[in-house]
Design a protein around this motif. Sequence first.
Motif, PDB file in Angstrom:
ATOM      1  N   GLY A  74       0.781  -1.237   0.000  1.00 36.95           N
ATOM      2  CA  GLY A  74       0.000   0.000   0.000  1.00 36.95           C
ATOM      3  C   GLY A  74       0.807   1.277   0.000  1.00 36.95           C
ATOM      4  O   GLY A  74       0.498   2.191   0.756  1.00 36.95           O
ATOM      5  N   LEU A  75       1.807   1.356  -0.830  1.00 37.35           N
ATOM      6  CA  LEU A  75       2.591   2.579  -1.005  1.00 37.35           C
ATOM      7  C   LEU A  75       2.267   3.160  -2.375  1.00 37.35           C
ATOM      8  O   LEU A  75       1.794   2.459  -3.271  1.00 37.35           O
ATOM      9  CB  LEU A  75       4.089   2.283  -0.867  1.00 37.35           C
ATOM     10  CG  LEU A  75       4.526   1.762   0.506  1.00 37.35           C
ATOM     11  CD1 LEU A  75       5.979   1.326   0.480  1.00 37.35           C
ATOM     12  CD2 LEU A  75       4.288   2.798   1.588  1.00 37.35           C
ATOM     13  N   ARG A  76       2.541   4.433  -2.548  1.00 38.77           N
ATOM     14  CA  ARG A  76       2.088   5.151  -3.741  1.00 38.77           C
ATOM     15  C   ARG A  76       2.485   4.534  -5.084  1.00 38.77           C
ATOM     16  O   ARG A  76       1.707   4.563  -6.024  1.00 38.77           O
ATOM     17  CB  ARG A  76       2.560   6.593  -3.686  1.00 38.77           C
ATOM     18  CG  ARG A  76       1.807   7.414  -2.666  1.00 38.77           C
ATOM     19  CD  ARG A  76       2.370   8.815  -2.605  1.00 38.77           C
ATOM     20  NE  ARG A  76       1.650   9.577  -1.633  1.00 38.77           N
ATOM     21  CZ  ARG A  76       1.154  10.785  -1.862  1.00 38.77           C
ATOM     22  NH1 ARG A  76       1.330  11.356  -3.028  1.00 38.77           N
ATOM     23  NH2 ARG A  76       0.502  11.417  -0.913  1.00 38.77           N
ATOM     24  N   LYS A  77       3.682   4.014  -5.189  1.00 36.75           N
ATOM     25  CA  LYS A  77       4.087   3.463  -6.486  1.00 36.75           C
ATOM     26  C   LYS A  77       3.136   2.346  -6.910  1.00 36.75           C
ATOM     27  O   LYS A  77       2.634   2.328  -8.038  1.00 36.75           O
ATOM     28  CB  LYS A  77       5.520   2.942  -6.453  1.00 36.75           C
ATOM     29  CG  LYS A  77       5.940   2.378  -7.799  1.00 36.75           C
ATOM     30  CD  LYS A  77       7.362   1.911  -7.840  1.00 36.75           C
ATOM     31  CE  LYS A  77       7.652   1.364  -9.239  1.00 36.75           C
ATOM     32  NZ  LYS A  77       9.010   0.887  -9.355  1.00 36.75           N
ATOM     33  N   PHE A  78       2.864   1.426  -6.008  1.00 38.29           N
ATOM     34  CA  PHE A  78       1.967   0.312  -6.338  1.00 38.29           C
ATOM     35  C   PHE A  78       0.532   0.804  -6.536  1.00 38.29           C
ATOM     36  O   PHE A  78      -0.141   0.398  -7.485  1.00 38.29           O
ATOM     37  CB  PHE A  78       2.017  -0.757  -5.245  1.00 38.29           C
ATOM     38  CG  PHE A  78       1.064  -1.886  -5.482  1.00 38.29           C
ATOM     39  CD1 PHE A  78       1.261  -2.779  -6.518  1.00 38.29           C
ATOM     40  CD2 PHE A  78      -0.044  -2.044  -4.665  1.00 38.29           C
ATOM     41  CE1 PHE A  78       0.369  -3.829  -6.747  1.00 38.29           C
ATOM     42  CE2 PHE A  78      -0.936  -3.087  -4.881  1.00 38.29           C
ATOM     43  CZ  PHE A  78      -0.726  -3.977  -5.923  1.00 38.29           C
ATOM     44  N   LEU A  79       0.062   1.675  -5.662  1.00 41.83           N
ATOM     45  CA  LEU A  79      -1.309   2.174  -5.763  1.00 41.83           C
ATOM     46  C   LEU A  79      -1.519   2.940  -7.074  1.00 41.83           C
ATOM     47  O   LEU A  79      -2.565   2.812  -7.722  1.00 41.83           O
ATOM     48  CB  LEU A  79      -1.643   3.058  -4.559  1.00 41.83           C
ATOM     49  CG  LEU A  79      -1.593   2.352  -3.207  1.00 41.83           C
ATOM     50  CD1 LEU A  79      -1.824   3.362  -2.080  1.00 41.83           C
ATOM     51  CD2 LEU A  79      -2.587   1.205  -3.126  1.00 41.83           C
ATOM     52  N   PHE A  80      -0.515   3.705  -7.492  1.00 38.23           N
ATOM     53  CA  PHE A  80      -0.593   4.432  -8.755  1.00 38.23           C
ATOM     54  C   PHE A  80      -0.643   3.459  -9.937  1.00 38.23           C
ATOM     55  O   PHE A  80      -1.429   3.636 -10.867  1.00 38.23           O
ATOM     56  CB  PHE A  80       0.602   5.382  -8.895  1.00 38.23           C
ATOM     57  CG  PHE A  80       0.584   6.193 -10.153  1.00 38.23           C
ATOM     58  CD1 PHE A  80      -0.269   7.272 -10.282  1.00 38.23           C
ATOM     59  CD2 PHE A  80       1.425   5.869 -11.205  1.00 38.23           C
ATOM     60  CE1 PHE A  80      -0.291   8.030 -11.452  1.00 38.23           C
ATOM     61  CE2 PHE A  80       1.412   6.611 -12.378  1.00 38.23           C
ATOM     62  CZ  PHE A  80       0.550   7.700 -12.504  1.00 38.23           C
ATOM     63  N   GLN A  81       0.184   2.419  -9.883  1.00 36.75           N
ATOM     64  CA  GLN A  81       0.184   1.413 -10.952  1.00 36.75           C
ATOM     65  C   GLN A  81      -1.173   0.731 -11.075  1.00 36.75           C
ATOM     66  O   GLN A  81      -1.595   0.380 -12.169  1.00 36.75           O
ATOM     67  CB  GLN A  81       1.254   0.347 -10.684  1.00 36.75           C
ATOM     68  CG  GLN A  81       2.660   0.827 -10.881  1.00 36.75           C
ATOM     69  CD  GLN A  81       3.687  -0.205 -10.414  1.00 36.75           C
ATOM     70  OE1 GLN A  81       3.393  -1.085  -9.620  1.00 36.75           O
ATOM     71  NE2 GLN A  81       4.902  -0.062 -10.916  1.00 36.75           N
ATOM     72  N   ARG A  82      -1.861   0.586  -9.958  1.00 39.41           N
ATOM     73  CA  ARG A  82      -3.170  -0.067  -9.943  1.00 39.41           C
ATOM     74  C   ARG A  82      -4.321   0.905 -10.172  1.00 39.41           C
ATOM     75  O   ARG A  82      -5.473   0.550 -10.087  1.00 39.41           O
ATOM     76  CB  ARG A  82      -3.386  -0.809  -8.616  1.00 39.41           C
ATOM     77  CG  ARG A  82      -2.439  -1.953  -8.419  1.00 39.41           C
ATOM     78  CD  ARG A  82      -2.757  -3.057  -9.437  1.00 39.41           C
ATOM     79  NE  ARG A  82      -1.814  -4.141  -9.332  1.00 39.41           N
ATOM     80  CZ  ARG A  82      -1.056  -4.573 -10.324  1.00 39.41           C
ATOM     81  NH1 ARG A  82      -1.116  -4.011 -11.491  1.00 39.41           N
ATOM     82  NH2 ARG A  82      -0.233  -5.565 -10.158  1.00 39.41           N
ATOM     83  N   ARG A  83      -3.950   2.148 -10.454  1.00 41.36           N
ATOM     84  CA  ARG A  83      -4.916   3.208 -10.774  1.00 41.36           C
ATOM     85  C   ARG A  83      -5.935   3.447  -9.655  1.00 41.36           C
ATOM     86  O   ARG A  83      -7.119   3.622  -9.901  1.00 41.36           O
ATOM     87  CB  ARG A  83      -5.627   2.894 -12.084  1.00 41.36           C
ATOM     88  CG  ARG A  83      -4.690   2.905 -13.274  1.00 41.36           C
ATOM     89  CD  ARG A  83      -5.456   2.695 -14.577  1.00 41.36           C
ATOM     90  NE  ARG A  83      -4.616   2.868 -15.720  1.00 41.36           N
ATOM     91  CZ  ARG A  83      -3.953   1.887 -16.323  1.00 41.36           C
ATOM     92  NH1 ARG A  83      -4.027   0.666 -15.870  1.00 41.36           N
ATOM     93  NH2 ARG A  83      -3.211   2.131 -17.381  1.00 41.36           N
ATOM     94  N   VAL A  84      -5.451   3.448  -8.431  1.00 46.88           N
ATOM     95  CA  VAL A  84      -6.302   3.783  -7.293  1.00 46.88           C
ATOM     96  C   VAL A  84      -6.648   5.264  -7.429  1.00 46.88           C
ATOM     97  O   VAL A  84      -5.744   6.107  -7.531  1.00 46.88           O
ATOM     98  CB  VAL A  84      -5.582   3.485  -5.958  1.00 46.88           C
ATOM     99  CG1 VAL A  84      -6.380   4.001  -4.777  1.00 46.88           C
ATOM    100  CG2 VAL A  84      -5.319   1.988  -5.832  1.00 46.88           C
ATOM    101  N   PRO A  85      -7.945   5.597  -7.461  1.00 48.98           N
ATOM    102  CA  PRO A  85      -8.351   6.987  -7.741  1.00 48.98           C
ATOM    103  C   PRO A  85      -7.727   8.047  -6.834  1.00 48.98           C
ATOM    104  O   PRO A  85      -7.439   9.153  -7.293  1.00 48.98           O
ATOM    105  CB  PRO A  85      -9.872   6.958  -7.554  1.00 48.98           C
ATOM    106  CG  PRO A  85     -10.252   5.541  -7.777  1.00 48.98           C
ATOM    107  CD  PRO A  85      -9.095   4.710  -7.294  1.00 48.98           C
TER     108      PRO A  85
END
Length: 152
Positions: A66-77
Amino acid sequence: MIQEWRNRFLASQKGRSLADIQGRALLEAEEPKEAQKALRKYLRRHRKLRKEESSLLIQARTGRIGLRKFLFQRRVPSTATPYCECGEEEETVRHVLNGCIINPEARELQRQEGPTDVLIRRLQEGDRVRPILRWLIGRLPEYRLALKLADG
């Protein structure tokens, strides 16, 4: 049938990082007993860990955390960028353990447990990971309840 599975497993790109970490020993095993021995080696890393620590160990090792790089890759709004709030680098396990200005407490973790490269190696090898995992749990909002329950 086993050879067909091995070929399919090696050719697949899905879950590649997890396969690279754990799958090699299984693929190299010629006999079922060798495969069981290899599995035991990987499971041993999790034996003394609580459920949330074991889960986080896998996430930290694979980068699916749950860090930004992974969340961004998963297109978390709610995640508009892979970069840490400090703006210096993408927010990854290595970055937060390295002690950016947002996580100065990482310096204390490094003082007690070793430099960033040592911490990363310990996560990869599953060696003396509890202090590192406990530190990470305190920084990830999805683990707040688990932390409260663990502390009693």
